[in-house]
Design a protein around this motif. Structure first.
Motif, PDB file in Angstrom:
ATOM      1  N   ALA A 244      -9.365  15.628   6.606  1.00 19.67           N
ATOM      2  CA  ALA A 244      -9.177  14.169   6.585  1.00 19.67           C
ATOM      3  C   ALA A 244      -9.204  13.663   5.145  1.00 19.67           C
ATOM      4  CB  ALA A 244     -10.258  13.491   7.411  1.00 19.67           C
ATOM      5  N   GLU A 245     -10.030  14.277   4.345  1.00 18.79           N
ATOM      6  CA  GLU A 245     -10.156  13.873   2.939  1.00 18.79           C
ATOM      7  C   GLU A 245      -8.849  14.155   2.185  1.00 18.79           C
ATOM      8  OE1 GLU A 245     -13.497  13.282   1.403  1.00 18.79           O
ATOM      9  OE2 GLU A 245     -12.673  13.031  -0.605  1.00 18.79           O
ATOM     10  N   VAL A 246      -8.301  15.324   2.403  1.00 18.80           N
ATOM     11  CA  VAL A 246      -7.031  15.638   1.720  1.00 18.80           C
ATOM     12  C   VAL A 246      -5.938  14.695   2.225  1.00 18.80           C
ATOM     13  CG1 VAL A 246      -5.263  17.397   1.367  1.00 18.80           C
ATOM     14  CG2 VAL A 246      -7.670  18.055   1.380  1.00 18.80           C
ATOM     15  N   ARG A 247      -5.925  14.457   3.536  1.00 16.77           N
ATOM     16  CA  ARG A 247      -4.880  13.579   4.086  1.00 16.77           C
ATOM     17  C   ARG A 247      -5.009  12.159   3.528  1.00 16.77           C
ATOM     18  NH1 ARG A 247      -4.270  13.109  10.031  1.00 16.77           N
ATOM     19  NH2 ARG A 247      -2.434  12.002   9.292  1.00 16.77           N
ATOM     20  N   GLU A 248      -6.242  11.704   3.385  1.00 15.01           N
ATOM     21  CA  GLU A 248      -6.420  10.350   2.857  1.00 15.01           C
ATOM     22  C   GLU A 248      -5.923  10.271   1.417  1.00 15.01           C
ATOM     23  OE1 GLU A 248     -10.389   8.836   3.324  1.00 15.01           O
ATOM     24  OE2 GLU A 248      -9.863   6.882   2.511  1.00 15.01           O
ATOM     25  N   THR A 249      -6.148  11.345   0.686  1.00 16.45           N
ATOM     26  CA  THR A 249      -5.676  11.400  -0.699  1.00 16.45           C
ATOM     27  C   THR A 249      -4.151  11.290  -0.739  1.00 16.45           C
ATOM     28  OG1 THR A 249      -7.512  12.908  -1.107  1.00 16.45           O
ATOM     29  CG2 THR A 249      -5.823  12.775  -2.814  1.00 16.45           C
ATOM     30  N   VAL A 250      -3.527  12.061   0.125  1.00 18.15           N
ATOM     31  CA  VAL A 250      -2.063  12.053   0.190  1.00 18.15           C
ATOM     32  C   VAL A 250      -1.578  10.648   0.579  1.00 18.15           C
ATOM     33  CG1 VAL A 250      -0.115  12.977   1.528  1.00 18.15           C
ATOM     34  CG2 VAL A 250      -1.946  14.513   0.756  1.00 18.15           C
ATOM     35  N   ASP A 251      -2.235  10.081   1.576  1.00 19.14           N
ATOM     36  CA  ASP A 251      -1.844   8.732   2.016  1.00 19.14           C
ATOM     37  C   ASP A 251      -2.013   7.707   0.899  1.00 19.14           C
ATOM     38  OD1 ASP A 251      -0.987   9.308   4.594  1.00 19.14           O
ATOM     39  OD2 ASP A 251      -2.993   9.155   5.445  1.00 19.14           O
ATOM     40  N   PHE A 252      -3.113   7.835   0.161  1.00 22.40           N
ATOM     41  CA  PHE A 252      -3.335   6.916  -0.967  1.00 22.40           C
ATOM     42  C   PHE A 252      -2.162   6.989  -1.951  1.00 22.40           C
ATOM     43  CE2 PHE A 252      -8.204   6.549  -0.700  1.00 22.40           C
ATOM     44  CZ  PHE A 252      -8.153   5.196  -0.431  1.00 22.40           C
ATOM     45  N   CYS A 253      -1.807   8.209  -2.319  1.00 25.76           N
ATOM     46  CA  CYS A 253      -0.741   8.355  -3.322  1.00 25.76           C
ATOM     47  C   CYS A 253       0.558   7.748  -2.812  1.00 25.76           C
ATOM     48  CB  CYS A 253      -0.524   9.836  -3.655  1.00 25.76           C
ATOM     49  SG  CYS A 253      -1.899  10.548  -4.580  1.00 25.76           S
ATOM     50  N   ARG A 254       0.891   8.048  -1.556  1.00 29.04           N
ATOM     51  CA  ARG A 254       2.158   7.512  -1.025  1.00 29.04           C
ATOM     52  C   ARG A 254       2.073   5.999  -0.823  1.00 29.04           C
ATOM     53  NH1 ARG A 254       2.891  12.403   3.054  1.00 29.04           N
ATOM     54  NH2 ARG A 254       3.622  13.930   1.533  1.00 29.04           N
ATOM     55  N   TYR A 255       0.912   5.556  -0.407  1.00 27.61           N
ATOM     56  CA  TYR A 255       0.747   4.125  -0.162  1.00 27.61           C
ATOM     57  C   TYR A 255       0.917   3.337  -1.457  1.00 27.61           C
ATOM     58  CZ  TYR A 255      -1.532  -0.316   0.859  1.00 27.61           C
ATOM     59  OH  TYR A 255      -1.798  -1.649   0.986  1.00 27.61           O
ATOM     60  N   TYR A 256       0.239   3.789  -2.503  1.00 28.39           N
ATOM     61  CA  TYR A 256       0.337   3.026  -3.763  1.00 28.39           C
ATOM     62  C   TYR A 256       1.723   3.155  -4.386  1.00 28.39           C
ATOM     63  CZ  TYR A 256      -4.565   1.844  -3.453  1.00 28.39           C
ATOM     64  OH  TYR A 256      -5.760   1.331  -3.026  1.00 28.39           O
ATOM     65  N   ALA A 257       2.361   4.298  -4.152  1.00 28.79           N
ATOM     66  CA  ALA A 257       3.738   4.424  -4.638  1.00 28.79           C
ATOM     67  C   ALA A 257       4.609   3.371  -3.942  1.00 28.79           C
ATOM     68  CB  ALA A 257       4.262   5.826  -4.361  1.00 28.79           C
ATOM     69  N   ALA A 258       4.439   3.265  -2.626  1.00 27.00           N
ATOM     70  CA  ALA A 258       5.246   2.298  -1.863  1.00 27.00           C
ATOM     71  C   ALA A 258       4.911   0.870  -2.297  1.00 27.00           C
ATOM     72  CB  ALA A 258       5.005   2.481  -0.366  1.00 27.00           C
ATOM     73  N   GLN A 259       3.626   0.620  -2.489  1.00 27.01           N
ATOM     74  CA  GLN A 259       3.203  -0.716  -2.927  1.00 27.01           C
ATOM     75  C   GLN A 259       3.789  -1.051  -4.294  1.00 27.01           C
ATOM     76  OE1 GLN A 259       0.821  -3.175  -1.535  1.00 27.01           O
ATOM     77  NE2 GLN A 259       1.721  -2.098   0.185  1.00 27.01           N
ATOM     78  N   ALA A 260       3.796  -0.054  -5.165  1.00 26.85           N
ATOM     79  CA  ALA A 260       4.317  -0.301  -6.517  1.00 26.85           C
ATOM     80  C   ALA A 260       5.790  -0.666  -6.433  1.00 26.85           C
ATOM     81  CB  ALA A 260       4.116   0.937  -7.383  1.00 26.85           C
ATOM     82  N   ARG A 261       6.521   0.092  -5.641  1.00 27.67           N
ATOM     83  CA  ARG A 261       7.959  -0.181  -5.504  1.00 27.67           C
ATOM     84  C   ARG A 261       8.177  -1.609  -5.007  1.00 27.67           C
ATOM     85  NH1 ARG A 261       8.940   5.368  -3.831  1.00 27.67           N
ATOM     86  NH2 ARG A 261      10.185   6.264  -5.515  1.00 27.67           N
ATOM     87  N   GLU A 262       7.332  -1.994  -4.055  1.00 29.36           N
ATOM     88  CA  GLU A 262       7.521  -3.300  -3.430  1.00 29.36           C
ATOM     89  C   GLU A 262       7.036  -4.429  -4.352  1.00 29.36           C
ATOM     90  OE1 GLU A 262       6.099  -3.245   0.682  1.00 29.36           O
ATOM     91  OE2 GLU A 262       5.624  -5.372   0.380  1.00 29.36           O
ATOM     92  N   SER A 263       5.864  -4.238  -4.948  1.00 29.46           N
ATOM     93  CA  SER A 263       5.244  -5.362  -5.664  1.00 29.46           C
ATOM     94  C   SER A 263       5.605  -5.427  -7.140  1.00 29.46           C
ATOM     95  CB  SER A 263       3.716  -5.264  -5.577  1.00 29.46           C
ATOM     96  OG  SER A 263       3.320  -5.003  -4.287  1.00 29.46           O
ATOM     97  N   PHE A 264       5.987  -4.304  -7.726  1.00 27.86           N
ATOM     98  CA  PHE A 264       6.197  -4.300  -9.171  1.00 27.86           C
ATOM     99  C   PHE A 264       7.664  -4.299  -9.570  1.00 27.86           C
ATOM    100  CE2 PHE A 264       1.887  -3.150  -8.597  1.00 27.86           C
ATOM    101  CZ  PHE A 264       1.211  -3.660  -9.695  1.00 27.86           C
TER     102      PHE A 264
END
Ligand code: FAD
Ligand code: 2OP
Length: 844
Positions: A650-670
């Motif tokens: 779960a810890e590794v998956r959360e890490t992966v999700d964090f990276c993809r989530y912030y990448a998506a957020q950056a694309r959208e917000s920045f």
């Protein structure tokens, strides 16, 4: 490592190893082809199913007084449901005074004015089933409270009060044959001549004491049923249905060794008792991730020579599972190998919502169950044929409330003429229904086929164990795809109900529900869900455990400045599991901390002007690398962080999700956004990074929070100096190396392992532009003060601090759910809300 995945060869039979989740399309073609019937057969099925449906419809009552309303519409009107919600909660209130006060509280006129506030409380206390039910007949915005309000306005408060009390009684008797086995046997006796399979309510034991209690209840029930069983031979004898989850608090694949050692003797003891009375003893089918384990338990139990000669042992097979056909093949083999006969109950499956949500949560490659109902129906038909063909080794027990399914089974079994009177032979089979469901269907059937044998699955027990079972019944009654729901709805033409599953599906490529994305695509095109591993799939679990065992785990953590490992004072690192030394950390000194800040300041110029898309791609590459190196990171998280396999994954998956989530957020917000009415580059709004972020993370999520803070800061164009927890620098160093490998410039991310003094030095540094901190409130306060003391511009602090939250649990709560919420899912989403979303997405 506590995971027990020893070889699965057991009990002298081949291990069951069908693929966990075959793609639907590849199964559909065969199922569609196999389902073809001759025109004559189709006509016979139509005619019989029509008669059965007409029989059901002829019994539907009209809306009359409160009593009529409750009897005729209790489970298919929103008012009935709302009353049930309240009634169900009331059933678990221990004393009459509180019960009355709760009713009055809910029905007080003044209480209806702000339904939203209170309905939430009621919804929560009334548990998941309410939400599951509501989608079909309750409109958006309606809640049990608001529905009761309008009912109270229409009928008056006293009428609703009495209806609620009646609903309570109804709930108790509608689905439950008796609160004790004696009461149930007595009621069964009065029904004379019917076959029963008694089910002692209770499942999902959470403690050894629960399991003991359920075991004793089963044992006592078997004796009582046996004594009252009469002289008929099997299959015309009563039986008992047993849930393995009731018999062990850790009935899960990762505890396989313990489960086999402890559950098998329990089931064997119960089976021997059932053998002594020559009863039908059925292992109920539960969640898909328990299938393999359950078959191992079954194989081990039936291998026991003391059960030889007894033909009452059985199990349920769920046709909504893609592996159902393989289970029947496996069973037929087992029966042959052991020279035995088994009774096999074919059901469609009662945990569909849970299966879909679980597969999504676990990030599986595909679903273990079908996503379109007609696929389940098609599979049921194919399994029917397999079972009929496997007679007399397997005795088919067709459990369904669906008239079309019943008519199809009869056709496949050779028509009415071959419908032997329950003979346990080449032509024998029986139907099964649940107590409180399907009465009229089977009454109608037995009027035209007096030989028809139908066993009733009859739950027995007190209200405290009723809820989980009730949830499934109400979901079954309430789902718009459910036969019972459409059959009860006179606006649905019979011709629609008779439409064959193959006609609904059309082509194999349409086997999947278009609105249920694969678990990986749950978040849409912008972000892939992290990949998980299904522990209930023994092959996947074994592969993971082997990878983790063989992983090359780093043993040295150093400060990393501009990508270069620095030297420093070495300190041994000890595993929290056994205290053994697992590596060394070279800790940074204040000079290095300052150098890291300087390097990050320099790096900022380049990273902050790097296009958003490039920054996002770096994080996405990092996510992919984390997934690729999953085994190594899990091993490290276990060694250094003391995590269980489940938590580490779960810890590794959360890490992966964090990276993809912030990448998506950056694309959208920045991404640059044009200012209203403006043209040209200079008139676009563009968020920019602030400068150097200091990221300080805790030991309890040494990879996920460490990387989450960094990914968020980097995505926004900041550079980072990261200080991990003293206990977990190896994980942090490995993560930083992976982020660099993914393309994050070494000038943008620096690592400074050390204790609190290093953290304080970083926070005090004049170049800090922001701090992300997760940890204690006390340290967050210190950081806050240190930042506030600066003369420079305000430095933002993003602090996620620990705390103690109270959870108030009253008597109306389901204890198992509370346990799971507190221990495993907190602070996750409410399962009920998940179910609602899931169900909302699947209307055909
Ligand atoms: P139908 O309405 O024709 O079918 C309902 C089925 O379709 C359900 O399985 C549902 O999950 C499935 N479905 C609905 N939507 C979809 C979709 N979008 N994609 C795929 N499938 C979908 N269940 C267990 O799990 N374990 C047991 O041990 C068990 N024992 C039972 C014993 C008896 C005697 C009976 C009668 C039932 C038992 N059940 C058990 C419950 C059983 O699974 C349900 O009653 C059954 O699914 C209802 O099927 P049906 O043919 O009556 O209804
Ligand atoms: C259930 O418990 C009947 O086993 C089925 O839902």
């Amino acid at each position: 490592m506590t995971t027990d995945v020893r070889s699965r060869k057991s009990a002298g039979s081949g291990a069951f190893d069908a693929p966990y989740a075959t793609p639907d399309e590849s199964l559909a073609a065969q199922l569609i082809a196999d389902s073809a019937q001759s025109d004559a057969a189709d006509k016979r099925i139509d005619a019989r199913a029509t008669r059965l449906i007409e029989g059901i419809r002829a019994h539907a009552g009209g809306l009359g007084g409160v009593e009529d309303f409750l009897h005729a519409y209790s489970l298919s009107t929103k008012e009935g449901l709302a009353l049930m919600v309240l009634a169900e909660a009331l059933l678990r209130v221990p004393d009459a005074v509180t019960t009355d006060r709760l009713i009055e509280d809910k029905l007080k006129a003044g209480d209806w004015t702000s339904p939203d506030l209170k309905s939430n409380a009621l919804l929560v206390s009334a548990s998941a089933w309410t939400l599951g039910m509501t989608v079909r007949i309750i409109q958006p915005g309606e809640t049990p409270d608001s529905i009761l309000e309008s009912l109270a306005k229409r009928l008056g408060v006293p009428a609703v009060r009495s209806a609620t009390r009646q609903a309570m009684r109804l709930l108790g008797s509608h689905f439950v044959l008796g609160q004790t086995i004696e009461e149930a046997l007595d009621r069964a006796d009065r029904n004379g001549g019917l076959r029963y399979s008694f089910d002692m309510l209770g499942e999902g034991a959470r403690t050894a004491a629960d399991a003991e209690r359920y075991l004793s209840a089963y044992a006592a029930a078997i004796d009582a049923i046996g004594k009252a069983a009469g002289d008929d031979a099997l299959p015309n004898r009563p039986g008992i249905s047993v849930k393995l989850s009731a018999l062990h608090p850790r009935y899960e694949a990762v505890s396989r060794g313990r489960v086999l050692a402890e559950i098998v003797p329990r089931v064997l003891a119960l089976a021997r008792k059932a053998r002594d009375h020559d009863l039908n003893f059925t292992i109920d089918a539960e969640e898909a991730d328990r299938l393999e384990l359950s078959l191992e338990v079954i194989a081990a139990v039936v291998a026991d020579t003391s059960l030889r000669g007894w033909e009452g042992f059985g199990l349920a097979v769920q046709a909504y599972q893609k592996r159902a056909g393989a289970v029947i093949d496996w069973l037929a083999e087992l029966a042959k190998a052991r020279q035995r006969r088994f009774m096999v109950r074919l059901v469609k499956g009662a945990y569909w919502d849970t299966e879909i949500k679980r597969a999504q949560e676990r990030g599986l490659g595909d679903y273990p169950v079908f996503t379109r109902k007609p696929m389940t129906d098609l599979n049921y038909l194919q399994c029917t044929r397999k079972l009929l063909a496997a007679r007399p080794r397997l005795y088919p027990q067709f459990a369904t409330h669906n008239a079309l399914t019943v008519a199809s089974v009869i056709e496949d079994a050779g028509g009415a003429g071959a419908y032997g009177a329950g003979a346990y032979g080449a032509k024998g089979y029986e139907f099964q229904r649940l107590h409180g469901m399907g009465e009229v269907l089977y009454e109608t059937l037995s009027a035209e086929l007096p030989d028809a044998a139908c066993r009733i699955y009859a739950p027995v027990g007190g209200y405290r164990d009723l809820l989980a079972y009730l949830v499934r019944r109400l979901l079954e009654n309430g789902a718009n795809s459910s036969f019972v729901a459409v059959a009860a709805d006179p606006t649905v033409p019979i011709s629609t109900i008779l439409r064959r599953p193959r006609a609904w599906i059309g082509e194999a490529k349409q086997a999947r529900h278009p609105k249920i994305p694969l678990p990986h695509h749950l978040y849409g095109a912008g972000r892939r869900n992290s990949a998980g591993v299904e522990f209930g799939d023994a092959k996947s679990l074994e592969a993971l455990v082997n990878d983790v065992r063989g992983a090359d785990v780093p043993t040295l953590a150093t400060p990393i400045l501009n990508g270069i490992a620095l030297s420093g004072t070495e300190r041994p690192l000890r595993s929290p599991i056994d205290g053994n030394i697992i590596g060394q950390v070279r800790e940074a000194n204040p000079v290095m901390a300052s150098a890291a800040m300087a390097a990050a300041q320099t790096g900022f110029a380049v990273w902050s002007t790097t296009p958003v898309a490039t920054r996002a791609r770096c994080l996405e590459r990092a996510a992919d690398l984390f997934e690729k190196q999953r085994a190594r990171l899990i091993a490290l998280t276990q060694h250094e962080g003391g995590k269980t396999l489940d938590d580490a994954l779960a810890e590794v998956r959360e890490t992966v999700d964090f990276c993809r989530y912030y990448a998506a957020q950056a694309r959208e917000s920045f991404a640059p956004t044009a200012l209203p009415g403006a043209t040209g580059e200079s008139n676009t709004l563009r968020y920019r990074g602030r400068g150097v972020f200091v990221c300080i993370s805790p030991w309890n999520f040494p990879l996920a929070i460490f990387c989450g803070q960094i990914a968020a800061a980097l995505a926004a164009g900041n550079t980072v100096v990261a200080k991990p927890a003293e206990q977990t620098p190896l994980i942090a160093a490995a993560a930083v190396r992976l982020l660099h490998e993914a393309g994050v410039p070494s000038a943008a991310l620096h690592l400074v392992p050390g204790d609190g003094t290093i953290g304080a030095a970083l926070v005090a540094d004049a170049r800090v532009a922001g701090v992300a901190f997760t940890g204690s409130t006390e340290v967050a306060r210190l950081i806050n003060r240190a930042l506030a003391a600066k003369d420079s511009a305000v430095v933002p602090l993003i602090a996620e601090t620990g705390g103690i939250n109270a959870m108030i649990v009253d008597a109306t709560a389901l204890p198992e759910q509370v346990t799971d919420d507190v221990i495993t899912s907190s602070p996750g989403e409410m399962p009920a809300a998940m179910m609602l979303r899931c169900r909302a997405a699947v209307h055909e």
